[in-house]
Design an enzyme around this catalytic site. Structure first.
Site, PDB file in Angstrom:
ATOM      1  N   GLU A  67       0.798  -1.223   0.000  1.00  0.00           N
ATOM      2  CA  GLU A  67       0.000   0.000   0.000  1.00  0.00           C
ATOM      3  C   GLU A  67       0.832   1.277   0.000  1.00  0.00           C
ATOM      4  OE1 GLU A  67      -2.853  -0.255   3.160  1.00  0.00           O
ATOM      5  OE2 GLU A  67      -3.953  -1.875   2.207  1.00  0.00           O
ATOM      6  N   GLU A 112      -5.628  -8.306   0.413  1.00  0.00           N
ATOM      7  CA  GLU A 112      -6.281  -8.022   1.704  1.00  0.00           C
ATOM      8  C   GLU A 112      -7.742  -7.686   1.468  1.00  0.00           C
ATOM      9  OE1 GLU A 112      -4.558  -4.934   4.223  1.00  0.00           O
ATOM     10  OE2 GLU A 112      -2.542  -5.687   3.789  1.00  0.00           O
TER      11      GLU A 112
END
Ligand code: PNW
Length: 457
Positions: free
Chosen positions: A164, A362
């Site tokens: 991320e 995720e």
């Protein structure tokens, strides 16, 4: 009934600083999250990752739980400062020993390990020299990546350099809610660009060491639907937000460019950090693409900016209302499972056969449910969240999106960054006073999903 491809990979994920603990054990060096969480006021209740789930010592029990659930894949991250305490090339042998033991345990359980090199825990020594704002960090990261590939590459065949990068840049340097806690838009662009370059640099460095490691970025994405797409201001705001979170990374990796709308509005801040050759480097071919999905954010009309938690619209100078509507999770996030489908279908349509295989690296939800009088953890709302998101995913696959696996976040309740231990994302409950682990109902549900390859969803 949901259907998934025959060899779909079902897994769960964690990250080093969120689960390992043992912050000061066996030679680990400090990272920016040690510094940030120990400074007053940065985390809820002053929580730190000092102990976390004590996974450093309890990994055999945790791997046994993975096996019990039936996980086929496990995504974990290396702590850079456990392997290289100063962020240079001086090894901490005990750090290497830990990951050797962990990986061997995972493999003995018949589980495929996937790893992240950087899940936000930059060695503090590198932050002292400017961290992700300093281009030198890119070189240090490349060396670190090569060293990991060299040592672990015989057993780890899938590596994501950075988890991320959006959070690294926007939450760490724009909103200041994550380490290093800065609030400076100029730093955001520098960090955002350097994470792009660091990804490609690490990928090339690892490929030079071994040809058989599959490498991909892990990008957290969201849709930004305008309440009224006909409203010019809202449509523009939605476009900017999409560019800032989704297209910055997708355009860079897939096309070697950054979104025009950002260069038009913020070019004077962005262009100085881009060097000759950078965008060619950015467009390196990835073996796969990891996407993390949690929720979509609406873009509504407002007189004063009224953003949800973590909302970067203010950093972009926008005045919008992004307050979520409907039922919310314990994070205050809305339930938008169709958003996952939209994103998958969008990239499939936009890039066609050029799109690499996608893994949902995720997806999950925080709810506070703990054991009842019988020790059972009835987290039905989590089951519902996972069920609706997996259904949406199977619809996207049916429309042709090349999704090859799904990793639930998270295996264990863990240190939820600035929100500390108050938010529980695990399918396994952790009693932090005793470190006792207990499967939640969602873990048992997920077992059945894995066994049936999604047919029971
Ligand atoms: C991810 N947002 O972070 C991280 O990869 C995990 O470490 C973390 O525990 C998990 O999601 C849950 O928060 C995110 O604001 C943080 O949209 C913020 C956002 C998304 C993901």
């Amino acid at each position: 009934m949901a259907t998934f491809p025959k060899d779909f990979l079902w897994g769960a994920a964690t990250a080093a600083y969120q689960v390992e603990g043992a912050a000061d054990v066996d030679g680990r060096g400090p990272s920016i999250w040690d510094t940030f969480s120990h400074a007053p006021g940065n985390t809820l209740n002053g929580d730190t990752g000092d102990v976390a789930c004590d996974h450093y010592h309890r990994y055999p029990e945790d791997v046994a739980l993975m096996k019990e659930i039936g996980l086929q894949g496990y995504r974990f991250s290396f702590s850079w400062s456990r392997l290289f305490p100063n962020g240079d090339l001086i090894k901490n042998q005990k750090g290497f020993d830990f990951y050797d033991k962990l990986i061997n345990e995972i493999e003995s359980a018949g589980i495929t390990p996937l790893s992240t090199l950087y899940h936000w825990d930059l060695p503090q020594m590198l932050q002292d020299k400017g961290g992700w704002v300093n281009r030198e960090t890119v070189d240090r990261f490349g060396e670190y990546a090569a060293a990991v590939a060299q040592h672990f590459g015989d057993r780890i065949k899938n590596i994501a350099p950075i988890n991320e990068p959006w959070c690294v840049s926007w939450l760490g340097h724009g909103l200041g809610v994550h380490a290093p806690g800065h609030k400076d838009r100029k730093e955001v662009w520098a960090a955002a660009h350097h994470t792009v370059i660091a990804h490609a640099t690490a990928m090339n460095a690892m490929r030079a060491v071994r040809g058989d490691i599959k490498i991909g970025p892990v990008i957290n994405q969201a849709n930004y639907p305008a309440d009224d797409p006909q409203d010019e201001y809202l449509a523009h705001a939605a476009d900017l937000m999409d560019a800032m979170q989704n297209r910055w990374w997708m355009d860079a990796f897939m096309r070697g460019s950054y979104p025009k709308v950002l260069l038009e509005e913020f070019g004077d801040e962005i262009l100085p950090v881009i060097k000759d050759g950078d965008m060619e480097l950015a467009r390196s071919k990835n073996d796969w693409l990891g996407i993390n999905f949690y929720f979509d954010t609406r873009i509504g009309k407002a007189d004063v900016a009224n953003p949800v938690q973590f909302d970067p619209s203010t950093v972009l100078g926008l005045t919008i209302d992004s307050t979520p509507k409907g039922e919310l999770t314990d994070m205050g996030w809305p339930l938008t499972p169709h958003g996952l489908k939209n994103l998958m279908v969008r990239w499939h349509k936009e890039y066609g056969s050029a799109l690499p295989d996608i893994y949902i690296t995720e997806n999950g939800v925080a709810y506070p449910d703990g054991p009842d009088a019988h020790g059972q953890i009835k987290d039905e709302r989590r089951i519902k969240y996972l069920q609706t998101h997996l259904s949406a995913l199977s619809e996207a696959i049916a429309e042709g999106a090349p999704v090859k696996g799904y990793f639930q976040w998270s295996l264990l309740d863990n240190f939820e960054w600035s929100l500390g231990y108050a938010k529980r994302f695990g399918i396994v409950h952790v009693d932090y006073a005793t470190q006792e682990r207990r499967l939640k109902d969602s873990a048992k549900w997920y077992s059945e999903v894995i066994k049936s390859n999604g047919a029971t969803i």
